[in-house]
Design a protein around this motif. Structure first.
Motif, PDB file in Angstrom:
ATOM      1  N   LEU A 109       3.403 -20.378  -8.808  1.00  0.00           N
ATOM      2  CA  LEU A 109       1.992 -20.043  -8.566  1.00  0.00           C
ATOM      3  C   LEU A 109       1.863 -18.774  -7.721  1.00  0.00           C
ATOM      4  O   LEU A 109       1.004 -17.923  -7.986  1.00  0.00           O
ATOM      5  CB  LEU A 109       1.290 -21.209  -7.867  1.00  0.00           C
ATOM      6  CG  LEU A 109       1.078 -22.482  -8.695  1.00  0.00           C
ATOM      7  CD1 LEU A 109       0.495 -23.589  -7.820  1.00  0.00           C
ATOM      8  CD2 LEU A 109       0.172 -22.201  -9.886  1.00  0.00           C
ATOM      9  N   ILE A 110       2.716 -18.633  -6.721  1.00  0.00           N
ATOM     10  CA  ILE A 110       2.681 -17.441  -5.866  1.00  0.00           C
ATOM     11  C   ILE A 110       3.009 -16.202  -6.681  1.00  0.00           C
ATOM     12  O   ILE A 110       2.351 -15.161  -6.563  1.00  0.00           O
ATOM     13  CB  ILE A 110       3.663 -17.602  -4.693  1.00  0.00           C
ATOM     14  CG1 ILE A 110       3.176 -18.681  -3.726  1.00  0.00           C
ATOM     15  CG2 ILE A 110       3.826 -16.275  -3.945  1.00  0.00           C
ATOM     16  CD1 ILE A 110       4.216 -19.114  -2.723  1.00  0.00           C
ATOM     17  N   ASN A 111       4.017 -16.307  -7.545  1.00  0.00           N
ATOM     18  CA  ASN A 111       4.416 -15.159  -8.360  1.00  0.00           C
ATOM     19  C   ASN A 111       3.332 -14.762  -9.355  1.00  0.00           C
ATOM     20  O   ASN A 111       3.090 -13.569  -9.573  1.00  0.00           O
ATOM     21  CB  ASN A 111       5.726 -15.475  -9.097  1.00  0.00           C
ATOM     22  CG  ASN A 111       6.946 -15.239  -8.234  1.00  0.00           C
ATOM     23  OD1 ASN A 111       7.458 -14.127  -8.175  1.00  0.00           O
ATOM     24  ND2 ASN A 111       7.401 -16.270  -7.549  1.00  0.00           N
ATOM     25  N   ILE A 112       2.680 -15.741  -9.955  1.00  0.00           N
ATOM     26  CA  ILE A 112       1.577 -15.424 -10.871  1.00  0.00           C
ATOM     27  C   ILE A 112       0.461 -14.707 -10.111  1.00  0.00           C
ATOM     28  O   ILE A 112      -0.148 -13.754 -10.610  1.00  0.00           O
ATOM     29  CB  ILE A 112       1.062 -16.709 -11.547  1.00  0.00           C
ATOM     30  CG1 ILE A 112       2.137 -17.275 -12.473  1.00  0.00           C
ATOM     31  CG2 ILE A 112      -0.222 -16.431 -12.332  1.00  0.00           C
ATOM     32  CD1 ILE A 112       1.841 -18.673 -12.986  1.00  0.00           C
ATOM     33  N   GLY A 113       0.196 -15.158  -8.885  1.00  0.00           N
ATOM     34  CA  GLY A 113      -0.814 -14.488  -8.074  1.00  0.00           C
ATOM     35  C   GLY A 113      -0.466 -13.034  -7.787  1.00  0.00           C
ATOM     36  O   GLY A 113      -1.347 -12.166  -7.743  1.00  0.00           O
ATOM     37  N   TRP A 114       0.830 -12.748  -7.606  1.00  0.00           N
ATOM     38  CA  TRP A 114       1.240 -11.363  -7.325  1.00  0.00           C
ATOM     39  C   TRP A 114       0.937 -10.412  -8.487  1.00  0.00           C
ATOM     40  O   TRP A 114       0.873  -9.191  -8.291  1.00  0.00           O
ATOM     41  CB  TRP A 114       2.724 -11.303  -6.999  1.00  0.00           C
ATOM     42  CG  TRP A 114       3.126 -11.784  -5.630  1.00  0.00           C
ATOM     43  CD1 TRP A 114       4.155 -12.616  -5.322  1.00  0.00           C
ATOM     44  CD2 TRP A 114       2.529 -11.429  -4.368  1.00  0.00           C
ATOM     45  NE1 TRP A 114       4.230 -12.826  -3.969  1.00  0.00           N
ATOM     46  CE2 TRP A 114       3.249 -12.105  -3.360  1.00  0.00           C
ATOM     47  CE3 TRP A 114       1.453 -10.621  -4.002  1.00  0.00           C
ATOM     48  CZ2 TRP A 114       2.918 -11.988  -2.008  1.00  0.00           C
ATOM     49  CZ3 TRP A 114       1.120 -10.509  -2.657  1.00  0.00           C
ATOM     50  CH2 TRP A 114       1.847 -11.187  -1.675  1.00  0.00           C
ATOM     51  N   VAL A 115       0.775 -10.957  -9.689  1.00  0.00           N
ATOM     52  CA  VAL A 115       0.440 -10.097 -10.830  1.00  0.00           C
ATOM     53  C   VAL A 115      -0.857  -9.336 -10.551  1.00  0.00           C
ATOM     54  O   VAL A 115      -0.953  -8.122 -10.788  1.00  0.00           O
ATOM     55  CB  VAL A 115       0.313 -10.924 -12.128  1.00  0.00           C
ATOM     56  CG1 VAL A 115      -0.196 -10.040 -13.276  1.00  0.00           C
ATOM     57  CG2 VAL A 115       1.653 -11.553 -12.498  1.00  0.00           C
ATOM     58  N   PHE A 116      -1.866 -10.031 -10.024  1.00  0.00           N
ATOM     59  CA  PHE A 116      -3.145  -9.378  -9.704  1.00  0.00           C
ATOM     60  C   PHE A 116      -2.963  -8.340  -8.606  1.00  0.00           C
ATOM     61  O   PHE A 116      -3.668  -7.337  -8.569  1.00  0.00           O
ATOM     62  CB  PHE A 116      -4.175 -10.425  -9.261  1.00  0.00           C
ATOM     63  CG  PHE A 116      -4.535 -11.412 -10.318  1.00  0.00           C
ATOM     64  CD1 PHE A 116      -5.399 -11.055 -11.353  1.00  0.00           C
ATOM     65  CD2 PHE A 116      -4.008 -12.692 -10.308  1.00  0.00           C
ATOM     66  CE1 PHE A 116      -5.734 -11.957 -12.335  1.00  0.00           C
ATOM     67  CE2 PHE A 116      -4.346 -13.609 -11.291  1.00  0.00           C
ATOM     68  CZ  PHE A 116      -5.200 -13.244 -12.312  1.00  0.00           C
ATOM     69  N   PHE A 117      -2.030  -8.582  -7.711  1.00  0.00           N
ATOM     70  CA  PHE A 117      -1.786  -7.673  -6.595  1.00  0.00           C
ATOM     71  C   PHE A 117      -1.083  -6.407  -7.066  1.00  0.00           C
ATOM     72  O   PHE A 117      -1.304  -5.326  -6.517  1.00  0.00           O
ATOM     73  CB  PHE A 117      -0.914  -8.392  -5.548  1.00  0.00           C
ATOM     74  CG  PHE A 117      -1.137  -7.947  -4.148  1.00  0.00           C
ATOM     75  CD1 PHE A 117      -2.129  -8.517  -3.364  1.00  0.00           C
ATOM     76  CD2 PHE A 117      -0.339  -6.962  -3.579  1.00  0.00           C
ATOM     77  CE1 PHE A 117      -2.328  -8.115  -2.054  1.00  0.00           C
ATOM     78  CE2 PHE A 117      -0.524  -6.552  -2.273  1.00  0.00           C
ATOM     79  CZ  PHE A 117      -1.526  -7.127  -1.504  1.00  0.00           C
ATOM     80  N   ARG A 118      -0.217  -6.538  -8.081  1.00  0.00           N
ATOM     81  CA  ARG A 118       0.629  -5.413  -8.493  1.00  0.00           C
ATOM     82  C   ARG A 118      -0.002  -4.533  -9.563  1.00  0.00           C
ATOM     83  O   ARG A 118       0.126  -3.308  -9.539  1.00  0.00           O
ATOM     84  CB  ARG A 118       1.976  -5.949  -9.000  1.00  0.00           C
ATOM     85  CG  ARG A 118       2.941  -4.868  -9.534  1.00  0.00           C
ATOM     86  CD  ARG A 118       3.245  -3.845  -8.476  1.00  0.00           C
ATOM     87  NE  ARG A 118       4.134  -2.802  -8.951  1.00  0.00           N
ATOM     88  CZ  ARG A 118       3.765  -1.737  -9.658  1.00  0.00           C
ATOM     89  NH1 ARG A 118       2.493  -1.607 -10.032  1.00  0.00           N
ATOM     90  NH2 ARG A 118       4.643  -0.824 -10.007  1.00  0.00           N
ATOM     91  N   THR A 119      -0.701  -5.125 -10.524  1.00  0.00           N
ATOM     92  CA  THR A 119      -1.265  -4.341 -11.621  1.00  0.00           C
ATOM     93  C   THR A 119      -2.499  -3.563 -11.156  1.00  0.00           C
ATOM     94  O   THR A 119      -3.129  -3.900 -10.156  1.00  0.00           O
ATOM     95  CB  THR A 119      -1.647  -5.254 -12.800  1.00  0.00           C
ATOM     96  OG1 THR A 119      -2.441  -6.340 -12.310  1.00  0.00           O
ATOM     97  CG2 THR A 119      -0.399  -5.807 -13.470  1.00  0.00           C
TER      98      THR A 119
END
Length: 328
Positions: free
Chosen positions: A231-241
Motif C-alpha cells: 500500500l505504501i509503494n502504491i501511494g508513492w506512485v502519486f508522489f513520483r509521477t
C-alpha cells in the motif's frame, strides 16, 4: 508563538539565541522540523564533548552514505523507468521501479535527516529522531509514527488535536484525519498528485479505525507487513509521477495491464541495482545485523569511516544529485 500561548515554553528574550535557532543551517532546508522546545535547554548552554562530536561525525557519515551510496544508485533505475513510455514495459519492471523509488526517497530523506542531526550534535544540539524504520510498520498508522516523525507530530499537535483529535465522534474524527492528510499533501506541493497522495493515506488511516482493523489483526504478521508495504509503494506512485494521468497509467501497469515484462526486467535491472537493493533491505528494516553494528561503539565508528570513504568515491564518480526534499 502557539507554544508560548499554551504556556509550554517561555518567550526567549535573547535575540541572538533565537536567531541562531531560526538560521541553524543543517535542518533549515528540509528538516527535521525542530521546535524551540526541543532545543531551548541546549541553546542556553551550547557545548559538546569529545564523545558527542565523534557520534555526530559518525551519524553525518552514515547519512551521507544513505544518500550517495544507496539513494543515488537506486534513483538511476527509478528515473529511467519513470521517464519511459509506460506502455513499453510490464508489471515486473513497474514494481521494481516503484520499489527503487521507495527506497530512494527513504534513504535520501533519512540520510539528510541523519546528517542534520549529526551536525547538530557536533554543535551541542540534540535534534529529535526523524525516521524509525518506517517500512517495518504493520499498518499505515504505524508507518506515520515512524516516517518523517517531526512532520507527522507537527500536524498532530497543531492541526489534528486542535480540531478535536479522537476525543469527538467517529464521523468528525474521520473528517479530521482526511483534512489533516489533505493538508499534508498540500504541504508537499500544490498539485493534484500530492493532494491525492495525502488523501490516500488519510483514507487508509480512517479505514484502520473501522472493522478493517479487526481483519488486519487476524492476519499473520508477515502478511500484514507485505500488505502495508504494498500500500505504501502504491501511494508513492502519486508522489513520483508528474500528473494524475501518469499515476493512473502506472498503477494499471503495476497490476498487469501490459503483462509481466520479464525481458525488460532483465535488461533494465542489473547487478548494480541488485547490490543496491540488498543493501537497502539490510538497512531499511530492523534486522539483527543492523542492531549489532549500531549498538557497538567501535564497530559503529569503524563502519562510519568506511561508509564515508566509499561515499567520497561515489561523489567523485557521479554527477550532482540534489536531495529529493529540497523540492518541498
Amino acid at each position: 508563538m502557539f507554544d508560548i500561548y499554551r504556556g509550554e515554553i517561555f518567550a526567549d528574550r535573547s535575540f541572538l539565541r533565537f536567531s541562531f535557532y531560526i538560521s541553524f543551517f543543517p535542518q533549515l532546508i528540509a528538516g527535521p522540523i525542530v521546535r524551540y522546545s526541543d532545543v531551548f535547554h541546549s541553546l542556553t548552554r551550547l557545548k559538546s564533548n569529545h564523545k558527542e562530536i565523534l557520534d555526530g561525525l559518525c551519524l553525518f557519515a552514515q547519512g551521507l552514505g544513505k544518500k550517495v551510496i544507496i539513494a543515488n544508485t537506486l534513483g538511476i533505475y527509478a528515473d529511467e523507468v519513470f521517464s519511459t513510455d509506460f506502455s513499453l514495459f510490464g508489471s515486473g519492471v513497474a514494481w521494481f521501479a516503484i520499489l527503487s523509488y521507495s527506497f530512494q526517497i527513504y534513504f535520501d530523506f533519512s540520510g539528510y535527516s541523519d546528517m542534520a542531526i549529526g551536525l547538530g550534535r557536533i554543535f551541542g544540539l540534540k535534534f529529535p529522531v526523524n525516521f524509525n524504520f518506517p517500512y517495518s510498520a504493520l499498518s499505515i498508522q504505524d508507518f506515520w509514527r515512524r516516517w518523517h516523525i517531526s512532520l507527522s507530530t507537527w500536524f498532530r499537535d497543531y492541526l489534528y488535536i486542535p480540531l478535536g483529535g479522537n476525543r469527538i465522534g467517529k464521523t468528525r474524527q474521520f473528517f479530521n484525519l482526511i483534512l489533516v492528510f489533505f493538508c499534508c499533501g498540500f504541504w508537499h506541493g500544490a498539485s493534484w498528485n500530492f493532494l491525492i497522495w495525502g488523501i490516500y493515506h488519510g483514507f487508509f488511516l480512517v479505514l484502520e479505525r473501522t472493522g478493517y482493523q479487526r481483519i488486519l489483526l487476524m492476519l499473520p504478521m508477515f502478511s500484514k507487513f507485505l500488505l502495508n508495504f504494498a500500500l505504501i509503494n502504491i501511494g508513492w506512485v502519486f508522489f513520483r509521477t508528474e500528473t494524475l494521468a501518469d499515476s493512473i497509467s502506472f498503477i494499471k501497469v503495476l497490476f498487469g495491464e501490459n503483462g509481466i515484462g520479464i525481458p525488460q526486467m532483465i535488461s533494465t535491472f542489473d547487478f548494480r541495482w541488485l547490490l543496491g537493493m540488498l543493501i537497502s533491505l539490510v538497512f531499511a528494516f530492523e534486522w539483527r545485523i543492523f542492531n549489532i553494528v549500531a549498538n557497538n561503539v567501535y564497530l559503529s565508528r569503524a563502519f562510519s569511516v568506511g561508509v564515508f570513504m566509499v561515499s567520497i568515491f561515489f561523489l567523485v564518480a557521479n554527477n550532482y544529485n540534489p536531495f529529493i526534499y529540497f523540492r518541498f
